[in-house]
Each structure stands twice: as structure tokens, then as C-alpha cells.
Design an enzyme around this catalytic site. Structure first.
Site, short mmCIF file in Angstrom:
data_model
loop_
_atom_site.label_atom_id
_atom_site.label_comp_id
_atom_site.label_asym_id
_atom_site.label_seq_id
_atom_site.Cartn_x
_atom_site.Cartn_y
_atom_site.Cartn_z
CG ASP A 54 -4.14 -40.16 37.76
OD1 ASP A 54 -3.01 -40.53 37.42
OD2 ASP A 54 -5.18 -40.45 37.13
CD GLU A 95 9.37 -36.84 38.75
OE1 GLU A 95 10.03 -36.69 39.79
OE2 GLU A 95 8.46 -36.08 38.40
CG ASP A 123 -4.00 -45.28 32.14
OD1 ASP A 123 -3.26 -45.26 33.14
OD2 ASP A 123 -4.84 -44.40 31.90
C1 GLA Z 1 -5.06 -41.82 34.49
C2 GLA Z 1 -5.04 -43.08 35.35
C3 GLA Z 1 -6.26 -43.93 35.03
C4 GLA Z 1 -7.53 -43.12 35.27
C5 GLA Z 1 -7.49 -41.83 34.45
C6 GLA Z 1 -8.63 -40.91 34.81
O1 GLA Z 1 -4.87 -42.11 33.14
O2 GLA Z 1 -3.85 -43.81 35.16
O3 GLA Z 1 -6.26 -45.10 35.82
O4 GLA Z 1 -7.66 -42.85 36.64
O5 GLA Z 1 -6.28 -41.12 34.67
O6 GLA Z 1 -8.61 -39.73 34.07
#
Ligand code: GLA
Length: 392
Positions: free
Chosen positions: A126, A164, A183
Site C-alpha cells: 500500500d 503520482e 478503493d
Molecule cells: C487502502 C487500500 C485498500 C486496503 C486498505 C487497508 O485503502 O487501497 O485496498 O488495503 O488500505 O487499510
């Protein structure tokens, strides 16, 4: 290490969020192995964020939370492997993960060593809390280097949400997948938003580094960590079909132990999985976003200059000479998109035509005068595997 097709599996985040534990992971592995999902190609069982204690130990290592993982990670990995599946974990290139657990920045080699020792086969990485003074590509190169030297083959799944201008540099880091979206959440609005955002990114897909449209919400039915309204069966079908046609990783996000028949049918659609996993892995293209006639493309203009297409038609050449074609209706009303499969769109030659097999019904159709005429309910789609046959 190269992977030839986008990964398939299950990830804990969409449903479980912080509520992840050994029991959920092991029962999910059991289910994938016994339900037929494994035979469909679902392979990685992935623990997302919130698996660690908030502090590293005195050796600087991350420690699995003993309440959630009382037997440690090697135990869970061994169990997943004993089912003939692969084991995935999560970390972050910043100083903390998105949920505030330890991140791997400046601990890359220590963490990669632990992951290798635990038997990890896939690492989602991440981008929260990355140091402001470090470029995104450096954050990913640091962990890529550690993984490449940890003594174990580990799929590297980058998750910087396109930030970026990720698409410009992600391949050079050695990542195998990159999150090309923000997300997902369990709603039609999210499906539509993420799907439309990909039209500008299709040209970056493939060659061992796949655009990752985020985990599937099929079967969540409004329950779990990223649940919102939930979706209808038609909407989940459209979601799965779009992700497959785009060649995204197919990572299930629902509680599989409670998955209903409708979700299982969607997740196990062999035709769509075959399109997603086609071994030639050619990038998809958009049939109904055409340049203005006679307009020569400027060097710097994007391949597609259509934004927010509400009835996109996507095609992909497949390895055996077939063509996958999907037509989608993102509108809230019925639509009748007409898509012409002519020389301009597909490269079709004189004397040949296409025979279309509907991937949901198995019915065979022939386009009339090279045109598919559809009638699509709101939020629905039609996907065909098209075969080249002699025209009469
Ligand atoms: C980010 C990622 C998600 C998940 C969360 C976990 O938002 O994009 O897919 O992994 O973190 O905290």
C-alpha cells in the site's frame, strides 16, 4: 520473476477489515479448495491490513497479533499451502499502513525476510504515510529490491491507487500488478465509477504487470467492511464481466463461507475467467470511442479521449484467434447500444464474419451486417466470445 496472467484469489479487506483472524483465513482456504473455486483458478488467500501488533519487536520485526493469529503466520501459510493454495499478505510502503499498523518504510529487508520465512507468495503493498520527501517509484523500488533478494518468489502487488502517475513508472519497479483505481465499495456507484475510470488506462495493461481494478464485491450483499448499499445480481454480473474483460486480477472480497448461489455462479463463470486469464494477455480496447474522422492523433493525446462512456463496448483479441466483446449499459434506464464489428473496429476482412457465443447463456448469435444490436436493462451487459467464420 514473471507472472503470465493476473492473479486470482481472495482478500480479507472488503468483508473483514480489522476483524481478520486465523479461523477466517483457514476456513476460507478450506472453502476455496472444496467448492470448485480452486479449479476455476482462484489461488491466493490474502490477509490484508490489521494483522500485526501496533509495535515492532526488539529485532525490528513486525509481529502477528497473537489474539488474531495465536499460532503465528507460518502456521497459517502452511495450512493454506496444504490445501494446494498460495498465501498472501499485506504491508505498506509508508511508515504506517492505511489503518495505522507498522509500515515497511526503512524496514524493507527485515520485512521481506520475515515474509519469506513465513512462506508468503504474494505481497500487497500500500501507499499510505509514505514520506513526503520520497518519490512513489522509490517507495516501490525499495521493496521490490528486498523481495527480489529474499530467497522466495513473491508476487508484488502495488497499491498506490494510480497516484503520482503510477502507470508511467510502475513497470520499472518490477511490480506484477498495480492498483489503477481508488478503493471499491459495495455499491453500483462504485462499480460504475471505477469501470469508467479505466478507459484512459487500458493501454498500460499487460506484459507481466496488470492493471488491478481492486477487489471484487460480488456476493457482499451490503455486508462487511466496505459494504454500502449492496448491489443487485445484475450489477454484480456487470462488475465481474467488466473486470474480466479488462483483464484485472480477480480477487474475491465477500465472506465466501456465506456466499449465496448467485455469487458462486458469477464467480465461477468459466467463460469470463478464460477471457480474464487468456494466455496471450493482449490489452483490451474500446470499440465505441473513435477518433474524429480523418483526425490524425497527436503524439501526446491519450489513446482514448472519451471520458465517462455510459455504454462502453470493450474488445480483446484472444490467444486462439477469437475475440471477446462486451457491451455495457451504465445508465439507469434501458439502452439499445449498436456496436459495429467492422474493419474499422476489429480488422475484419472480406468473406469472413463473426459467430457470437453469449458467455452467460451459451446462445449463439450472428451480427447482422456486422452490427450487434442489443437491448440492455439498466446496469446490465452482454459479453460474447466471437469466432471468425466464413460469411455466406
Ligand atoms: C487502502 C487500500 C485498500 C486496503 C486498505 C487497508 O485503502 O487501497 O485496498 O488495503 O488500505 O487499510
Amino acid at each position: 520473476m514473471i507472472i503470465n496472467t493476473p492473479p486470482m484469489g481472495w482478500n480479507s479487506w472488503n468483508t473483514f477489515g480489522e476483524e481478520i483472524n486465523e479461523k477466517v483465513v483457514m476456513e476460507t482456504a478450506d472453502f476455496i479448495a472444496s467448492s470448485g473455486l480452486k479449479e476455476c483458478g482462484y489461488e491466493y488467500v490474502i490477509i490484508d491490513d490489521c494483522w500485526a501488533l501496533r509495535e515492532r519487536n526488539e529485532k525490528g520485526e513486525m509481529v502477528p497479533d497473537p489474539e488474531k493469529f495465536p499460532n503465528g503466520m507460518r502456521y497459517v501459510a502452511d495450512y493454506v499451502h496444504s490445501k494446494g493454495l498460495k498465501f498472501g499478505m499485506y504491508s505498506c510502503g509508508g511508515t504506517m499502513t492505511c489503518a495505522g499498523y507498522p509500515g515497511s518504510y526503512d524496514h524493507e529487508f527485515v520485512d521481506a525476510k520475515c515474509f519469506a520465512e513465513w512462506g508468503v507468495d504474494y505481497l500487497k503493498y500500500d501507499y499510505c504515510y509514505h514520506p513526503e520527501t520520497t518519490y512513489g517509484h522509490i517507495v516501490y523500488k525499495r521493496m521490490a529490491l528486498a523481495l527480489a533478494n529474499c530467497g522466495r518468489d513473491i508476487v508484488f502487488a502495488a497499491c498506490s491507487w494510480g497516484a503520482e502517475n503510477t502507470k508511467a513508472w510502475i513497470k520499472e519497479t518490477g511490480a506484477h500488478t498495480w492498483r489503477s483505481t481508488g478503493d471499491i465499495n459495495d455499491s453500483w456507484a462504485s462499480i460504475k465509477d471505477l469501470a469508467q475510470s479505466q478507459i484512459q488506462k487500458v493501454e498500460y495493461n499487460g506484459n507481466g504487470c496488470y492493471n488491478d481494478m481492486d477487489m471484487l464485491i460480488v456476493g457482499m450483499n451490503g455486508k462487511g467492511n466496505v459494504a454500502l448499499t449492496g448491489c443487485t445480481e445484475e450489477e454484480y454480473k456487470t462488475h465481474f464481466a467488466f473486470w474480466a474483460l479488462m483483464g484485472s486480477p480477480l480477487i474475491i472480497g465477500c465472506d465466501l463461507r456465506k456466499a449465496d448461489e448467485s455469487a458462486m455462479k458469477i464467480l465461477m463463470n468459466k467463460e469470463l475467467i478464460a477471457i480474464d486469464q487468456d494466455k496471450a494477455y493482449r490489452q483490451p480496447w474500446v470499440l465505441n470511442c473513435r477518433r474524429e474522422e480523418n483526425k490524425v492523433r497527436e503524439q501526446e493525446t491519450p489513446l482514448y479521449d472519451c471520458y465517462q462512456l455510459d455504454q462502453p463496448a470493450i474488445a480483446r483479441f484472444l490467444d486462439n484467434g477469437d475475440i471477446a466483446v462486451g457491451i455495457f449499459n451504465f445508465l439507469d434506464r434501458e439502452a439499445k447500444p449498436r456496436v459495429t464489428l467492422d474493419a474499422f473496429g476489429l480488422g475484419e476482412c472480406t468473406g469472413k464474419t463473426l459467430e457470437l457465443t453469449n458467455v452467460w447463456t451459451g446462445e449463439i448469435e450472428k451480427p447482422r451486417n456486422g452490427t450487434i444490436e442489443t437491448k440492455l436493462a439498466p446496469h446490465s451487459c452482454v459479453v460474447y466470445r466471437a469466432k471468425v467464420v466464413d460469411a455466406k
